[in-house]
Design an enzyme around this catalytic site. Structure first.
Site, PDB file in Angstrom:
ATOM      1  N   ASP A   1      -7.289  65.363  -5.947  1.00 15.58           N
ATOM      2  CA  ASP A   1      -8.587  65.688  -5.356  1.00 15.58           C
ATOM      3  C   ASP A   1      -9.639  64.718  -5.868  1.00 15.58           C
ATOM      4  O   ASP A   1      -9.505  64.144  -6.953  1.00 15.58           O
ATOM      5  CB  ASP A   1      -8.985  67.139  -5.638  1.00 15.58           C
ATOM      6  CG  ASP A   1      -9.179  67.443  -7.114  1.00 15.58           C
ATOM      7  OD1 ASP A   1      -8.404  66.917  -7.943  1.00 15.58           O
ATOM      8  OD2 ASP A   1     -10.114  68.200  -7.452  1.00 15.58           O
TER       9      ASP A   1
ATOM     10  N   GLU B   1      -8.915  69.484  -9.898  1.00 17.81           N
ATOM     11  CA  GLU B   1      -9.457  69.015 -11.173  1.00 17.81           C
ATOM     12  C   GLU B   1     -10.947  68.752 -11.076  1.00 17.81           C
ATOM     13  O   GLU B   1     -11.696  69.028 -12.014  1.00 17.81           O
ATOM     14  CB  GLU B   1      -8.730  67.744 -11.613  1.00 17.81           C
ATOM     15  CG  GLU B   1      -8.923  67.391 -13.090  1.00 17.81           C
ATOM     16  CD  GLU B   1     -10.160  66.554 -13.375  1.00 17.81           C
ATOM     17  OE1 GLU B   1     -10.547  66.434 -14.553  1.00 17.81           O
ATOM     18  OE2 GLU B   1     -10.756  66.005 -12.415  1.00 17.81           O
ATOM     19  N   GLU B   2     -11.378  68.249  -9.931  1.00 21.06           N
ATOM     20  CA  GLU B   2     -12.793  67.929  -9.748  1.00 21.06           C
ATOM     21  C   GLU B   2     -13.612  69.161  -9.374  1.00 21.06           C
ATOM     22  O   GLU B   2     -14.840  69.108  -9.359  1.00 21.06           O
ATOM     23  CB  GLU B   2     -12.959  66.857  -8.659  1.00 21.06           C
ATOM     24  CG  GLU B   2     -12.263  65.538  -8.943  1.00 21.06           C
ATOM     25  CD  GLU B   2     -12.928  64.734 -10.038  1.00 21.06           C
ATOM     26  OE1 GLU B   2     -13.858  65.250 -10.680  1.00 21.06           O
ATOM     27  OE2 GLU B   2     -12.514  63.580 -10.255  1.00 21.06           O
TER      28      GLU B   2
END
EC number: 3.5.1.18
Length: 380
Positions: free
Chosen positions: A71, A135-136
């Site tokens: 991502d 993750e973002e």
């Protein structure tokens, strides 16, 4: 079988996987890994796409793990880019696109190195690849979901490498062996609204907030440790929403962000701040409410076998002796550290999250070579 890491990076960049969207990025990886003999499992949770892949026997005592994400952050103003943000355009030796640096190139480099290894010189052991699409974003159903799946399924990693871009300026200069913890505290001070000409009839929350912020910001948390810089506390906002200069507001809100080393925990810092808030509330006769979010605790993988393995490979391929560091923000290594020893190494992250994000194509191939050497040395 030799897999071109730069071409794989380009294929991933063409997937507009702005968190939490996947846009086919994990399909690209699953196809490549499956063809190389990896057993692939989608571990989607809460609308987030995740991929677990293993080559070799489940639960093998010698299992090398990799963690990364596909991502990316939003592109911002697309008109400010000189190239299409998801076009994977090559120009002057660079590959452009959102995620080129953070961190589709790192994912591609490891997958390419792992595929080369298992198809040409199959090791005695297992190679595990864990890739998340969260993750973002909130990071609630990404790497956490993968680790939950592994625990429930009897999967294990002996060690793990996270492929985040760790080098500030020069390829090979830095390995992360830990990360500071991160937490944010929000404060609401409530007094009594009134006319500014009659302050004795009001209870102004602003002086109380100013005192509280000063007490927190002026307190030195520590002097640092052998592996960590001193912890930091930053006042990030103070707001009343009041535009009238003849009104004493009823409420004031403020927030601080703390990046802390392993001398503290989220709980210990919460207790300290609550004590300061209580003292200010008593001094000014106001109510002080505090809410806290702990994004991650600090952790350290002590220098030793794993960091030595990675450092030796980095130096052999780049001629640079890497520094072992705990600087920077948080990463998903904060979750992996509860599963096995973990370090982070990736390429230069100078343009991550920026307009015209790009990666030097030669660095992608160099990173693949480093990862390949790490794998060969681990299984030697």
């Amino acid at each position: 079988m030799t897999l071109d890491a730069a071409r794989l990076t380009a294929d991933l960049i063409r997937c507009a996987s702005v968190t939490p969207a996947d846009d086919g990025a994990l399909d690209v990886l699953e196809r490549v890994l499956s063809q190389a003999g990896f057993s692939c499992t989608r571990v989607d949770r809460g609308g987030i796409c995740n991929l677990f892949a293993r080559w070799g026997d489940k639960g093998h005592a010698r299992s090398f793990g990799f963690n990364g994400h596909t991502d990316v952050v939003p592109v911002g103003d697309a008109a400010a880019w000189t190239v299409a943000p998801f076009g994977a355009e090559e120009k002057d030796g660079f590959l452009y696109g959102r995620g080129a640096t953070d961190m589709k190139s790192g994912v591609a480099a490891f997958v390419a190195a792992a595929v080369d290894l298992v198809t040409t010189t199959p090791p005695e052991g297992a190679v595990i690849v864990t890739i998340t699409g969260d993750e973002e974003g909130d990071a609630l159903d990404g790497t956490k979901a993968l680790l939950d799946y592994m625990a429930a399924s009897g999967e294990r990693m002996s060690v793990c490498l996270v492929g985040e871009p760790t080098c500030p300026d020069r390829m090979g200069e830095m390995i992360k062996i830990g990360r500071r913890g991160s937490m944010t505290a929000w404060f609401t001070v409530t007094g009594v609204q009134g006319h500014s000409a009659y302050p004795h009839r009001a209870k102004n929350p602003l002086p109380a907030m100013a005192r509280l912020m000063d007490r927190l910001a002026s307190h030195g948390l520590d002097q640092g440790t052998d592996h960590f810089d001193p912890s930091t506390l930053a006042v990030v906002t103070i707001d009343t929403g009041n535009t009238a200069t003849n009104v004493i507001p009823a409420q004031c809100r403020g927030a601080v962000n703390i990046r802390f080393n392993d001398l503290h925990s989220g709980a210990s810092l919460t207790g300290w701040m609550q004590g300061e808030a209580d003292r200010v509330a008593e001094e000014f006769g106001v109510a002080v409410e505090m809410k806290v979010k702990i994004s991650g605790e600090s952790f350290l993988t002590p220098p030793g076998e794993l960091s030595d393995l990675v450092a030796a490979a980095v130096e052999a391929e780049t001629g640079v002796t890497p520094v072992l560091s705990t600087s920077g923000g948080t990463s998903d290594a904060r979750f992996v550290k509860d599963h096995c020893p973990v370090v982070e190494f990736g390429l230069v992250g100078r343009t991550m999250h920026q307009v015209d994000e790009r990666v030097e194509i030669a660095q992608i191939h160099q990173l693949k070579a480093i990862y390949g050497r790490i794998l060969r040395d681990f299984f030697a």
